[in-house]
Scaffold this active site. Structure first.
Site, short mmCIF file in Angstrom:
data_model
loop_
_atom_site.label_atom_id
_atom_site.label_comp_id
_atom_site.label_asym_id
_atom_site.label_seq_id
_atom_site.Cartn_x
_atom_site.Cartn_y
_atom_site.Cartn_z
N SER A 120 18.21 -5.25 39.72
CA SER A 120 17.65 -5.58 38.41
C SER A 120 16.99 -4.37 37.74
O SER A 120 16.56 -4.46 36.59
CB SER A 120 16.61 -6.70 38.55
N HIS A 141 24.46 -8.46 37.54
CA HIS A 141 23.07 -8.90 37.67
C HIS A 141 22.96 -10.39 37.37
O HIS A 141 23.02 -10.82 36.22
CB HIS A 141 22.18 -8.10 36.72
N GLU A 153 24.62 -10.26 33.72
CA GLU A 153 24.77 -8.97 33.04
C GLU A 153 25.82 -8.16 33.80
O GLU A 153 25.66 -7.89 34.99
CB GLU A 153 23.44 -8.22 33.00
N ASN A 191 15.67 -7.14 31.37
CA ASN A 191 14.41 -6.55 31.84
C ASN A 191 13.92 -5.43 30.93
O ASN A 191 12.71 -5.17 30.86
CB ASN A 191 14.57 -6.03 33.27
#
Length: 283
Positions: A120, A141, A153, A191
């Site tokens: 991540s 991800h 992702e 993130n």
């Protein structure tokens, strides 16, 4: 490159077990590897429990659950991943350990297989350099809990081939997920935007802007978020968020990615959130 038929998963913790579950549910023969049998047993037990809940709620037939478990194999040997068409790594967020594992796998898994990381925060390019197949290396991800969260992702580096990326993207869709394409930057899309928001929430509390409860309520009711930032921090894990912030600050060198003093102190004190029973809230 051959069609993806057999899936390998490295790690049978919270994320790895979830990835293995959705792969087996989607019809893929799946091998999940852990370093010790006790961790493997715990992870497989979690998959059985998760599938059992789907059956109880009428979302999965008992026969389909049994077929899913029949496609799933647990192992403690890296050699058992040799015949996989794609290997997804979901081990601890330690760059050196990941690279050591990839280097070992590179000599075992067939040459035309795709390698993917569920990291991540670490850059996919750095991890791919531990192998002789950077063109076949991507990020996949997934989000927690994997069986329920729809997003994946799909991350490409400057070296990832179009073919490898397209196959990884199609694979994510075949799992019933909604993939998004993103470039290989620390934090990717989610993130990159989420972590500064969470860190700002901690700073707002430190500065007396509002109480933990009121900040959570304000973001839930004012922005329509399913949970407030402190509830989310406790769910994700304060230690996990702190580690991600360190990696992202190292890459970007911007204040918004720097962990506030309170977050660091809570992690040092072992207050990780739900996993430890205590974080911004008590559990």
């Amino acid at each position: 490159m051959p069609e993806i038929k057999k899936v390998g998963v490295l790690g049978c913790g919270l994320m790895g077990s979830g990835i293995a579950q959705v792969a087996a549910q989607a019809g893929y023969d799946t091998v999940v590897r852990e370093v010790e049998q006790k961790f493997l047993d715990k992870g497989i037990g979690g998959i059985e429990k998760s599938l059992g809940k789907f059956v109880e709620k009428g979302k999965l037939a008992a026969a389909d659950r049994d077929a899913c478990l029949g496609r799933l194999k647990g192992t403690t040997k890296l050699d058992d991943l040799a015949g996989c068409d794609i290997v997804i790594e979901a081990i601890i967020e330690n760059a050196e350990l990941k690279k050591e594992t990839y280097a070992a796998l590179d000599k075992i898994v067939k040459k035309d297989a795709i390698f993917a990381s569920n990291t991540s925060s670490l850059t996919i390019t750095e991890l791919s350099m531990a192998t002789a197949r950077p063109k076949q290396f991507v990020g996949l991800h997934f989000f927690n809990p994997v069986p329920l969260m729809k997003l994946v992702e799909v991350v490409r580096t400057i070296l990832t081939s179009d073919d490898a990326f397209d196959r990884a993207y199609a694979f994510a869709k075949s799992l019933g997920k909604e993939p998004v394409s993103c470039r290989d930057n620390s934090g990717f899309i989610v993130n990159r935007l989420l972590v500064p928001y969470l860190l700002d929430a901690v700073r707002a509390f430190e500065e007396g802007v509002g109480s933990i409860e009121d900040i959570d309520k304000a973001m839930q009711l004012g922005c329509g978020y399913p949970m407030g930032p402190f509830t989310l921090l406790d769910f994700v894990g304060l230690d996990t968020t702190y580690y991600i912030s360190q990696v992202m600050f190292e890459e970007y060198r911007e204040k918004r990615f720097a962990a506030p003093p309170l977050l660091r102190k809570m992690v040092l004190a072992g207050k990780y959130g739900r996993k430890s029973g205590s974080g911004f809230y008590e559990y």
